[in-house]
Design a protein around this motif. Structure first.
Motif, PDB file in Angstrom:
ATOM      1  N   PHE A  42      18.464  33.528  49.906  1.00  0.00           N
ATOM      2  CA  PHE A  42      17.632  32.874  49.064  1.00  0.00           C
ATOM      3  C   PHE A  42      17.435  33.703  47.854  1.00  0.00           C
ATOM      4  O   PHE A  42      17.054  33.218  46.749  1.00  0.00           O
ATOM      5  CB  PHE A  42      16.257  32.792  49.907  1.00  0.00           C
ATOM      6  CG  PHE A  42      16.241  31.853  51.059  1.00  0.00           C
ATOM      7  CD1 PHE A  42      17.097  30.814  51.113  1.00  0.00           C
ATOM      8  CD2 PHE A  42      15.241  32.018  52.061  1.00  0.00           C
ATOM      9  CE1 PHE A  42      17.224  29.758  52.376  1.00  0.00           C
ATOM     10  CE2 PHE A  42      15.257  31.529  53.118  1.00  0.00           C
ATOM     11  CZ  PHE A  42      16.047  30.148  53.266  1.00  0.00           C
ATOM     12  N   GLU A  43      17.439  34.844  47.934  1.00  0.00           N
ATOM     13  CA  GLU A  43      17.396  35.822  46.944  1.00  0.00           C
ATOM     14  C   GLU A  43      18.394  35.600  45.783  1.00  0.00           C
ATOM     15  O   GLU A  43      18.260  35.653  44.675  1.00  0.00           O
ATOM     16  CB  GLU A  43      17.167  37.412  47.237  1.00  0.00           C
ATOM     17  CG  GLU A  43      16.772  38.197  46.026  1.00  0.00           C
ATOM     18  CD  GLU A  43      15.468  37.908  45.333  1.00  0.00           C
ATOM     19  OE1 GLU A  43      15.408  38.395  44.238  1.00  0.00           O
ATOM     20  OE2 GLU A  43      14.475  37.501  46.232  1.00  0.00           O
ATOM     21  N   PHE A  44      19.560  35.553  46.239  1.00  0.00           N
ATOM     22  CA  PHE A  44      20.730  35.528  45.534  1.00  0.00           C
ATOM     23  C   PHE A  44      20.735  34.061  44.612  1.00  0.00           C
ATOM     24  O   PHE A  44      20.970  34.020  43.627  1.00  0.00           O
ATOM     25  CB  PHE A  44      21.966  35.213  46.481  1.00  0.00           C
ATOM     26  CG  PHE A  44      23.077  34.844  45.953  1.00  0.00           C
ATOM     27  CD1 PHE A  44      24.138  35.937  45.534  1.00  0.00           C
ATOM     28  CD2 PHE A  44      23.648  33.580  45.283  1.00  0.00           C
ATOM     29  CE1 PHE A  44      25.348  35.890  44.905  1.00  0.00           C
ATOM     30  CE2 PHE A  44      24.833  33.584  44.707  1.00  0.00           C
ATOM     31  CZ  PHE A  44      25.880  34.736  44.324  1.00  0.00           C
ATOM     32  N   HIS A  45      20.423  33.062  45.339  1.00  0.00           N
ATOM     33  CA  HIS A  45      19.962  31.619  44.553  1.00  0.00           C
ATOM     34  C   HIS A  45      18.753  31.885  43.644  1.00  0.00           C
ATOM     35  O   HIS A  45      19.129  31.153  42.547  1.00  0.00           O
ATOM     36  CB  HIS A  45      19.916  30.486  45.535  1.00  0.00           C
ATOM     37  CG  HIS A  45      21.098  30.279  46.112  1.00  0.00           C
ATOM     38  ND1 HIS A  45      21.134  30.559  47.614  1.00  0.00           N
ATOM     39  CD2 HIS A  45      22.092  29.676  46.005  1.00  0.00           C
ATOM     40  CE1 HIS A  45      22.369  30.287  48.077  1.00  0.00           C
ATOM     41  NE2 HIS A  45      23.299  29.562  46.942  1.00  0.00           N
ATOM     42  N   LYS A  46      17.989  32.476  44.128  1.00  0.00           N
ATOM     43  CA  LYS A  46      16.688  32.650  43.135  1.00  0.00           C
ATOM     44  C   LYS A  46      17.131  33.419  41.821  1.00  0.00           C
ATOM     45  O   LYS A  46      16.792  32.983  40.601  1.00  0.00           O
ATOM     46  CB  LYS A  46      15.388  33.372  43.758  1.00  0.00           C
ATOM     47  CG  LYS A  46      14.377  33.637  42.899  1.00  0.00           C
ATOM     48  CD  LYS A  46      13.319  34.324  43.726  1.00  0.00           C
ATOM     49  CE  LYS A  46      12.015  34.282  42.753  1.00  0.00           C
ATOM     50  NZ  LYS A  46      10.907  35.181  43.266  1.00  0.00           N
ATOM     51  N   ASN A  63       8.551  25.243  42.295  1.00  0.00           N
ATOM     52  CA  ASN A  63       7.738  24.313  42.916  1.00  0.00           C
ATOM     53  C   ASN A  63       8.600  23.950  44.263  1.00  0.00           C
ATOM     54  O   ASN A  63       7.898  23.528  45.300  1.00  0.00           O
ATOM     55  CB  ASN A  63       7.621  23.283  41.981  1.00  0.00           C
ATOM     56  CG  ASN A  63       6.477  23.608  41.037  1.00  0.00           C
ATOM     57  OD1 ASN A  63       5.223  24.105  41.665  1.00  0.00           O
ATOM     58  ND2 ASN A  63       6.669  23.969  39.863  1.00  0.00           N
ATOM     59  N   LEU A  64      10.094  23.780  44.268  1.00  0.00           N
ATOM     60  CA  LEU A  64      10.574  23.149  45.232  1.00  0.00           C
ATOM     61  C   LEU A  64      11.209  24.065  46.356  1.00  0.00           C
ATOM     62  O   LEU A  64      11.405  23.660  47.387  1.00  0.00           O
ATOM     63  CB  LEU A  64      11.686  22.274  44.718  1.00  0.00           C
ATOM     64  CG  LEU A  64      11.427  21.062  43.980  1.00  0.00           C
ATOM     65  CD1 LEU A  64      12.695  20.399  43.449  1.00  0.00           C
ATOM     66  CD2 LEU A  64      10.507  20.310  44.601  1.00  0.00           C
ATOM     67  N   SER A  65      11.329  25.273  45.906  1.00  0.00           N
ATOM     68  CA  SER A  65      12.014  26.380  46.718  1.00  0.00           C
ATOM     69  C   SER A  65      11.245  26.568  48.126  1.00  0.00           C
ATOM     70  O   SER A  65      11.928  26.634  49.186  1.00  0.00           O
ATOM     71  CB  SER A  65      11.820  27.481  46.114  1.00  0.00           C
ATOM     72  OG  SER A  65      10.823  28.277  45.772  1.00  0.00           O
ATOM     73  N   GLU A  70      12.221  26.082  53.861  1.00  0.00           N
ATOM     74  CA  GLU A  70      11.730  25.542  55.198  1.00  0.00           C
ATOM     75  C   GLU A  70      12.813  24.632  55.757  1.00  0.00           C
ATOM     76  O   GLU A  70      13.186  24.677  56.994  1.00  0.00           O
ATOM     77  CB  GLU A  70      10.427  24.818  54.842  1.00  0.00           C
ATOM     78  CG  GLU A  70       9.891  24.139  56.493  1.00  0.00           C
ATOM     79  CD  GLU A  70       8.570  23.467  56.100  1.00  0.00           C
ATOM     80  OE1 GLU A  70       8.462  22.598  56.750  1.00  0.00           O
ATOM     81  OE2 GLU A  70       7.768  23.850  55.323  1.00  0.00           O
ATOM     82  N   SER A  71      13.440  24.013  54.960  1.00  0.00           N
ATOM     83  CA  SER A  71      14.485  22.989  55.443  1.00  0.00           C
ATOM     84  C   SER A  71      15.874  23.770  55.853  1.00  0.00           C
ATOM     85  O   SER A  71      16.483  23.580  56.893  1.00  0.00           O
ATOM     86  CB  SER A  71      15.094  21.910  54.482  1.00  0.00           C
ATOM     87  OG  SER A  71      14.129  21.064  53.988  1.00  0.00           O
ATOM     88  N   MET A  72      16.119  24.844  55.104  1.00  0.00           N
ATOM     89  CA  MET A  72      17.329  25.725  55.329  1.00  0.00           C
ATOM     90  C   MET A  72      16.857  26.472  56.709  1.00  0.00           C
ATOM     91  O   MET A  72      17.798  26.844  57.247  1.00  0.00           O
ATOM     92  CB  MET A  72      17.529  26.689  54.192  1.00  0.00           C
ATOM     93  CG  MET A  72      17.944  26.140  52.822  1.00  0.00           C
ATOM     94  SD  MET A  72      19.577  25.298  52.920  1.00  0.00           S
ATOM     95  CE  MET A  72      20.448  26.567  53.179  1.00  0.00           C
ATOM     96  N   ASP A  73      15.816  26.828  56.875  1.00  0.00           N
ATOM     97  CA  ASP A  73      15.578  27.780  58.062  1.00  0.00           C
ATOM     98  C   ASP A  73      15.689  26.697  59.393  1.00  0.00           C
ATOM     99  O   ASP A  73      15.783  27.173  60.389  1.00  0.00           O
ATOM    100  CB  ASP A  73      13.885  28.145  57.999  1.00  0.00           C
ATOM    101  CG  ASP A  73      13.720  29.180  57.171  1.00  0.00           C
ATOM    102  OD1 ASP A  73      14.856  30.095  56.742  1.00  0.00           O
ATOM    103  OD2 ASP A  73      12.766  29.961  56.828  1.00  0.00           O
TER     104      ASP A  73
END
Length: 121
Positions: A42-46, A63-65, A70-73
Motif C-alpha cells: 500500500f505504501e509503495f502505491h501511495k 478518497n478511494l484508497s 479494504e477490498s485488497m485485505d
C-alpha cells in the motif's frame, strides 16, 4: 520524469526490499508476514501516486484508497502471486532507476490490470 526521481527510487527500493525479505515468511504461511507485505505494498502505491505531483490524482487516490485497501485485505493471495507481485515491484523500481519512464508506465499498467482482475474475481 520527476526531478527528485532519485529520492522516489530509493523509497520504492526500500519498500520492495522489505517485501522481498518477507517472502520466506510468506512461503511459510505466516499471517503476520502477509499483513506486513500488504502494508509495504500500500505504501509503495501511495508513494508512486504522490510522486506524480498531481493534486487531482492524489485527491482521488486519498478518497478511494480506504475502499481499495479494504477490498485488497479481503483477497486471498497465494505465495506465488505475492512473489510475482514483488518481482513486478522490483522491475518497476529498476525501470525508474534507469530512467525508462515508458517501461515503468507499461509495468504499472500490467500490475494494475492484474490487481483489477483479482478484485473482479
Amino acid at each position: 520524469r520527476l526531478g527528485q526521481r532519485g529520492l522516489l527510487v530509493k523509497a520504492l527500493d526500500t519498500l520492495t526490499s522489505k517485501m522481498e525479505q518477507l517472502l520466506p515468511r510468506l512461503q511459510a504461511g505466516e499471517a503476520k508476514a502477509s499483513e506486513e507485505w500488504n502494508t509495504h505494498d500500500f505504501e509503495f502505491h501511495k508513494k508512486l501516486i504522490e510522486s506524480n505531483e498531481n493534486i487531482i490524482l492524489s485527491a482521488i487516490y486519498e478518497n478511494l484508497s480506504p475502499m481499495l485497501y479494504e477490498s485488497m485485505d479481503r483477497i486471498t493471495n497465494t505465495y506465488a502471486e505475492l512473489e510475482k507481485s514483488t518481482r513486478e515491484h522490483r522491475y518497476l523500481v529498476e525501470a525508474l532507476e534507469s530512467g525508462q519512464t515508458d517501461l515503468a508506465v507499461a509495468l504499472t499498467l500490467v500490475h494494475l490490470n492484474a490487481i483489477k482482475g483479482k478484485l473482479e474475481a
